[in-house]
Write a protein that holds these residues in place. Structure first.
Motif, PDB file in Angstrom:
ATOM      1  N   UNK A  99       0.861  -1.185   0.000  1.00  0.00           N
ATOM      2  CA  UNK A  99       0.000   0.000   0.000  1.00  0.00           C
ATOM      3  C   UNK A  99       0.895   1.233   0.000  1.00  0.00           C
ATOM      4  N   UNK A 100       0.863   1.969  -1.098  1.00  0.00           N
ATOM      5  CA  UNK A 100       1.765   3.099  -1.261  1.00  0.00           C
ATOM      6  C   UNK A 100       1.461   4.257  -0.321  1.00  0.00           C
ATOM      7  N   UNK A 101       2.518   4.793   0.299  1.00  0.00           N
ATOM      8  CA  UNK A 101       2.381   5.996   1.126  1.00  0.00           C
ATOM      9  C   UNK A 101       3.298   7.116   0.633  1.00  0.00           C
ATOM     10  N   UNK A 102       4.123   6.826  -0.382  1.00  0.00           N
ATOM     11  CA  UNK A 102       5.051   7.832  -0.869  1.00  0.00           C
ATOM     12  C   UNK A 102       6.218   8.042   0.083  1.00  0.00           C
ATOM     13  N   UNK A 103       7.214   8.750  -0.393  1.00  0.00           N
ATOM     14  CA  UNK A 103       8.423   8.989   0.399  1.00  0.00           C
ATOM     15  C   UNK A 103       8.468  10.448   0.839  1.00  0.00           C
ATOM     16  N   UNK A 104       8.867  10.731   2.084  1.00  0.00           N
ATOM     17  CA  UNK A 104       8.883  12.124   2.558  1.00  0.00           C
ATOM     18  C   UNK A 104       9.969  12.976   1.905  1.00  0.00           C
ATOM     19  N   UNK A 105      10.900  12.351   1.185  1.00  0.00           N
ATOM     20  CA  UNK A 105      11.899  13.122   0.461  1.00  0.00           C
ATOM     21  C   UNK A 105      13.299  13.020   1.013  1.00  0.00           C
ATOM     22  N   UNK A 106      13.438  12.735   2.298  1.00  0.00           N
ATOM     23  CA  UNK A 106      14.761  12.596   2.906  1.00  0.00           C
ATOM     24  C   UNK A 106      14.705  11.480   3.931  1.00  0.00           C
ATOM     25  N   UNK A 107      15.763  10.678   3.979  1.00  0.00           N
ATOM     26  CA  UNK A 107      15.763   9.507   4.863  1.00  0.00           C
ATOM     27  C   UNK A 107      15.631   9.880   6.331  1.00  0.00           C
ATOM     28  N   UNK A 108      16.078  11.079   6.725  1.00  0.00           N
ATOM     29  CA  UNK A 108      15.971  11.486   8.123  1.00  0.00           C
ATOM     30  C   UNK A 108      14.531  11.713   8.549  1.00  0.00           C
ATOM     31  N   UNK A 109      13.618  11.871   7.614  1.00  0.00           N
ATOM     32  CA  UNK A 109      12.217  12.132   7.928  1.00  0.00           C
ATOM     33  C   UNK A 109      11.363  10.871   7.888  1.00  0.00           C
ATOM     34  N   UNK A 110      11.962   9.736   7.502  1.00  0.00           N
ATOM     35  CA  UNK A 110      11.176   8.534   7.270  1.00  0.00           C
ATOM     36  C   UNK A 110      10.491   8.030   8.536  1.00  0.00           C
ATOM     37  N   UNK A 111      11.228   7.937   9.646  1.00  0.00           N
ATOM     38  CA  UNK A 111      10.651   7.363  10.876  1.00  0.00           C
ATOM     39  C   UNK A 111       9.421   8.134  11.327  1.00  0.00           C
ATOM     40  N   UNK A 112       9.524   9.441  11.440  1.00  0.00           N
ATOM     41  CA  UNK A 112       8.365  10.234  11.851  1.00  0.00           C
ATOM     42  C   UNK A 112       7.229  10.152  10.847  1.00  0.00           C
ATOM     43  N   UNK A 113       7.585  10.040   9.575  1.00  0.00           N
ATOM     44  CA  UNK A 113       6.572   9.997   8.518  1.00  0.00           C
ATOM     45  C   UNK A 113       5.748   8.717   8.594  1.00  0.00           C
ATOM     46  N   UNK A 114       6.412   7.568   8.722  1.00  0.00           N
ATOM     47  CA  UNK A 114       5.670   6.305   8.718  1.00  0.00           C
ATOM     48  C   UNK A 114       4.876   6.100  10.011  1.00  0.00           C
ATOM     49  N   UNK A 115       5.284   6.762  11.092  1.00  0.00           N
ATOM     50  CA  UNK A 115       4.558   6.628  12.359  1.00  0.00           C
ATOM     51  C   UNK A 115       3.447   7.660  12.511  1.00  0.00           C
ATOM     52  N   UNK A 116       3.384   8.635  11.608  1.00  0.00           N
ATOM     53  CA  UNK A 116       2.386   9.685  11.707  1.00  0.00           C
ATOM     54  C   UNK A 116       1.037   9.267  11.146  1.00  0.00           C
ATOM     55  N   UNK A 117       0.045  10.127  11.347  1.00  0.00           N
ATOM     56  CA  UNK A 117      -1.305   9.879  10.842  1.00  0.00           C
ATOM     57  C   UNK A 117      -1.495  10.513   9.465  1.00  0.00           C
ATOM     58  N   UNK A 118      -2.519  10.058   8.756  1.00  0.00           N
ATOM     59  CA  UNK A 118      -2.869  10.681   7.487  1.00  0.00           C
ATOM     60  C   UNK A 118      -3.410  12.090   7.726  1.00  0.00           C
ATOM     61  N   UNK A 119      -3.121  12.982   6.792  1.00  0.00           N
ATOM     62  CA  UNK A 119      -3.678  14.337   6.869  1.00  0.00           C
ATOM     63  C   UNK A 119      -5.173  14.290   6.556  1.00  0.00           C
ATOM     64  N   UNK A 120      -5.895  15.306   7.018  1.00  0.00           N
ATOM     65  CA  UNK A 120      -7.347  15.341   6.808  1.00  0.00           C
ATOM     66  C   UNK A 120      -7.694  15.279   5.328  1.00  0.00           C
ATOM     67  N   UNK A 121      -6.912  15.952   4.494  1.00  0.00           N
ATOM     68  CA  UNK A 121      -7.190  15.967   3.056  1.00  0.00           C
ATOM     69  C   UNK A 121      -6.976  14.607   2.411  1.00  0.00           C
ATOM     70  N   UNK A 122      -6.297  13.697   3.105  1.00  0.00           N
ATOM     71  CA  UNK A 122      -6.028  12.374   2.548  1.00  0.00           C
ATOM     72  C   UNK A 122      -7.066  11.334   2.932  1.00  0.00           C
ATOM     73  N   UNK A 123      -7.989  11.682   3.817  1.00  0.00           N
ATOM     74  CA  UNK A 123      -8.914  10.685   4.347  1.00  0.00           C
ATOM     75  C   UNK A 123      -9.881  10.161   3.294  1.00  0.00           C
ATOM     76  N   UNK A 124     -10.358  11.016   2.388  1.00  0.00           N
ATOM     77  CA  UNK A 124     -11.285  10.544   1.354  1.00  0.00           C
ATOM     78  C   UNK A 124     -10.610   9.575   0.390  1.00  0.00           C
ATOM     79  N   UNK A 125      -9.430   9.932  -0.185  1.00  0.00           N
ATOM     80  CA  UNK A 125      -8.782   8.935  -1.051  1.00  0.00           C
ATOM     81  C   UNK A 125      -8.358   7.678  -0.292  1.00  0.00           C
ATOM     82  N   UNK A 126      -8.034   7.816   0.998  1.00  0.00           N
ATOM     83  CA  UNK A 126      -7.708   6.640   1.804  1.00  0.00           C
ATOM     84  C   UNK A 126      -8.922   5.728   1.914  1.00  0.00           C
ATOM     85  N   UNK A 127     -10.096   6.314   2.155  1.00  0.00           N
ATOM     86  CA  UNK A 127     -11.324   5.532   2.263  1.00  0.00           C
ATOM     87  C   UNK A 127     -11.639   4.823   0.952  1.00  0.00           C
ATOM     88  N   UNK A 128     -11.457   5.534  -0.167  1.00  0.00           N
ATOM     89  CA  UNK A 128     -11.706   4.921  -1.476  1.00  0.00           C
ATOM     90  C   UNK A 128     -10.778   3.739  -1.709  1.00  0.00           C
TER      91      UNK A 128
END
Length: 334
Positions: A99-128
């Motif tokens: 399930x694709x989540x995309x890359x935050x752009x820099x390896x130093x941001x990966x840990x926080x990115x994968x442990x974070x929640x989806x943004x509100x604007x992403x909830x509709x495409x996530x539901x679909x």
């Protein structure tokens, strides 16, 4: 959607039982740390006396665009700790829903990115996306494709030397390749006894036998207690610009290739949807269609990659755009 029962706490996690179509399904969310999730999964499979072929793991994938989904069986872990743990406990031959989540752009941001929640604007495409994954749309007549690793770097080096030796010394093979327009060298028509002739190829066959046995099990072949046996094995040394047009391997059950040298640009193995001749008026597929809808799938090898498929599956070798030779060893089992 599928009428799953209440949540239970078992197998070092939380479970729900239900049915998808005619299949009884157990959902398991491990409560272990991510890098220990294989312990929970292994406990559940042992309880039900099931092997990894009965397992589907859903996981996030940094290397896929957000909300893009791909399905594969086997392969590496790409640094995913949950997959690594599952692989350690059960081996690699389980189905993965990436399930694709995309890359935050820099390896130093990966840990926080994968442990974070989806943004509100992403909830509709996530539901679909989740609705599409959960929809009851069974796939019929599945085509298996196996991607494994030989796991012996020393043998790969020895096989490269052996292949290049043959390309220099096998005069009959060199002549046949030239006469048939093969850009490089193949032993396909000249040597049929490489495992008996050279112990390096014999060592390779011992390892390939294990991969083929796993693939045969995944294909649910009824072999009556016997094992598939090697029928033929040949070397390919493909020069820059060389290619091999679409073909199948008649009179065999399983075919495959082990890749020895794949310089940058050497190209992929191109696999063709076997339904293609019967699609007639079917529309083309969207650009974002998953691999199960693709007309062609391109499998990118690296040194040590083992690819297996059923021998009726049409495939081709795309042109070698590298500056060096692409070296592989192909084989048939029956």
């Amino acid at each position: 959607m599928h009428g799953f029962g209440p949540v239970k706490k078992q197998f070092q996690g939380w479970t729900q039982e239900g049915r998808i179509g005619s299949h009884k399904v157990l959902l398991l969310k491990p409560a272990t740390f991510m890098n220990e999730s294989g312990r929970a999964i292994g406990e559940a499979l042992r309880f039900y006396k099931l092997g990894p072929d009965a397992l589907t793991v859903f996981h996030d994938e940094l290397d896929l665009a957000p909300f893009k989904v791909k399905v594969k069986r086997g392969g590496g872990t790409a640094g995913h700790n949950g997959l690594r743990s599952t692989d350690q406990h059960l081996g690699p031959e389980f189905r993965r829903v990436r399930i694709g989540i995309g890359h935050p752009g820099h390896k130093d941001r990966v840990t926080g990115y994968v442990l974070g929640n989806y943004a509100k604007a992403e909830l509709d495409p996530l539901s679909d996306m989740l609705g599409a994954i959960g929809a009851e749309a069974p796939t019929l007549f599945a085509t298996r494709f196996y991607e494994g690793e030989l796991g012996d770097a020393g043998l790969i080096e020895e096989l490269e030397e052996a292949c290049l030796d043959l390309a220099r010394e096998d005069r009959a093979g060199v002549a046949w390749s030239k006469a048939h327009g093969y850009r490089g060298y193949t032993s396909y028509a000249s040597l049929n006894d490489l495992p008996a002739r050279d112990p390096r190829f014999a060592d390779l066959v011992k390892l390939l036998n294990k991969h083929v046995a796993r693939f045969a099990e995944a294909c649910a072949f009824d072999l009556g207690g016997r094992k598939l046996k090697l029928d033929s094995l040949w070397v390919n040394v493909l020069k820059p610009g060389g290619t091999h047009s679409g073909h199948i391997h008649p009179h065999s059950a399983v075919s495959g290739t082990i890749y020895i040298a794949t310089p940058a640009g050497a190209g992929a193995l191109k696999l063709e949807d076997p339904r293609l001749p019967m699609m007639m008026a079917a529309p083309t597929r969207r650009a974002d269609a998953g691999e199960d809808h693709a007309t062609f799938v391109y499998a990118e090898p690296k040194p040590g990659s083992v690819f297996l498929w059923e021998s009726w599956l049409r495939h081709e070798v795309v042109p070698n755009a590298a500056k060096g030779e692409r070296i592989s060893i192909s084989f048939n089992y029956r």
